[in-house]
Design a protein around this motif. Structure first.
Motif, short mmCIF file in Angstrom:
data_model
loop_
_atom_site.label_atom_id
_atom_site.label_comp_id
_atom_site.label_asym_id
_atom_site.label_seq_id
_atom_site.Cartn_x
_atom_site.Cartn_y
_atom_site.Cartn_z
N MET A 1 0.84 -1.19 0.00
CA MET A 1 0.00 0.00 0.00
C MET A 1 0.88 1.24 0.00
N SER A 2 0.59 2.19 -0.85
CA SER A 2 1.37 3.41 -0.95
C SER A 2 0.50 4.62 -0.65
N TYR A 3 1.07 5.57 0.09
CA TYR A 3 0.39 6.82 0.37
C TYR A 3 1.06 7.99 -0.34
N PHE B 1 -1.64 9.92 -2.11
CA PHE B 1 -2.82 10.00 -1.26
C PHE B 1 -2.59 10.92 -0.07
N GLU C 1 -5.68 4.31 -6.01
CA GLU C 1 -5.13 3.74 -4.78
C GLU C 1 -5.87 2.46 -4.44
N HIS D 1 -6.34 0.18 -0.98
CA HIS D 1 -6.09 0.08 0.45
C HIS D 1 -6.74 -1.20 0.98
#
Length: 248
Positions: free
Chosen positions: A1-3, A6, A199, A201
């Motif tokens: 998961m990448s933020y 985001f 995204e 999640h």
């Protein structure tokens, strides 16, 4: 998961989140259990909204998050408000070297982003090590009801001038888990067009008694379980479950 992308949209999307209620929850718990606390470790602090509020209430706050981008936003926010908070990039499942605190919190269902039972168990153990004797551990998680009835197979949408999104939720591979597929459309004012950001999640939760057993095994005394900021016992339709535990 990448933020990575985001992180910079997060505050706009979460502007209606009940941050003040989390802060009030901490204050209420300290009064209820007659605990004097000055130092607080805010795990999974994100963009620092709760960290800053807690610091403004007099706590010596340290913020920890896995995302460098979230921490960049948090640091800039704290500095702009004249609040001194040290922020560090760490995984709460591998937390180390942060000293001991009177209170450790994990709010905004951040614990549900851990993907395995082992990661949750490791987090509880790490929290125990970073608490003073009789220190309090306070956290919230999504209920199984919320995963199954509120999220899974549901679509959420936002349509505003500068940012819009489509959010679809699907069952995850593990029990009581969900995958959130989000597509954001963010206005680039320089060229008058929208950028699309996608995204994925993943969140997973567990039965209440499972969390209780893990807390006991990690060396905690469970003080209370409540729901939805109300300090009342969870019901079948409760969506957010709060745990308060004391280091033995």
């Amino acid at each position: 998961m990448s933020y990575e992308q985001f992180a910079y949209l997060y505050d706009e999307l979460m502007k209606d989140a009940p941050y003040d209620q989390w802060v009030s929850f901490v204050q209420d718990i300290l009064v209820k259990y007659d605990v004097e606390a000055t130092s607080l470790l805010d795990l999974a602090c994100g963009t620092g909204e709760i960290s800053v509020r807690l610091a403004n209430q007099g706590f010596e706050v340290t913020g920890i998050d896995l995302s460098e981008d979230m921490l960049s936003v948090a640091q800039a926010k704290a500095e702009s408000l004249g609040v001194k908070i040290p922020f560090f990039q760490q995984d709460m499942a591998n937390l180390e070297g942060q000293g001991q605190f009177d209170v450790v919190s994990i709010f905004c269902d951040s614990l549900n982003y851990l993907q395995t039972e082992e990661e949750v168990i490791s987090t509880f153990s790490n929290v125990h090590q970073h608490l003073q004797d009789n220190g309090l551990f306070v956290f919230d998680v999504h209920s199984i009801y919320k995963m199954a009835e509120v999220f899974i197979k549901q679509t959420f949408a936002l349509n505003e001038d500068e940012i819009s999104y489509i959010w679809n939720s699907f069952p995850g591979d593990d029990p009581n888990s969900v995958e959130h597929e989000l597509s954001f459309f963010v206005l680039d004012e320089r060229i008058g067009k929208y950028d699309r950001i996608d995204e994925l999640h993943y969140q997973r939760t567990y039965p209440i008694n499972q969390y209780s057993n893990w807390l006991d095994a990690a060396g905690f005394q469970l003080l209370e379980i409540s729901a939805d900021f109300k300090h009342s016992e969870p019901t079948q339709a409760s969506e957010r479950i709060f745990f308060v535990a004391k280091k033995k």
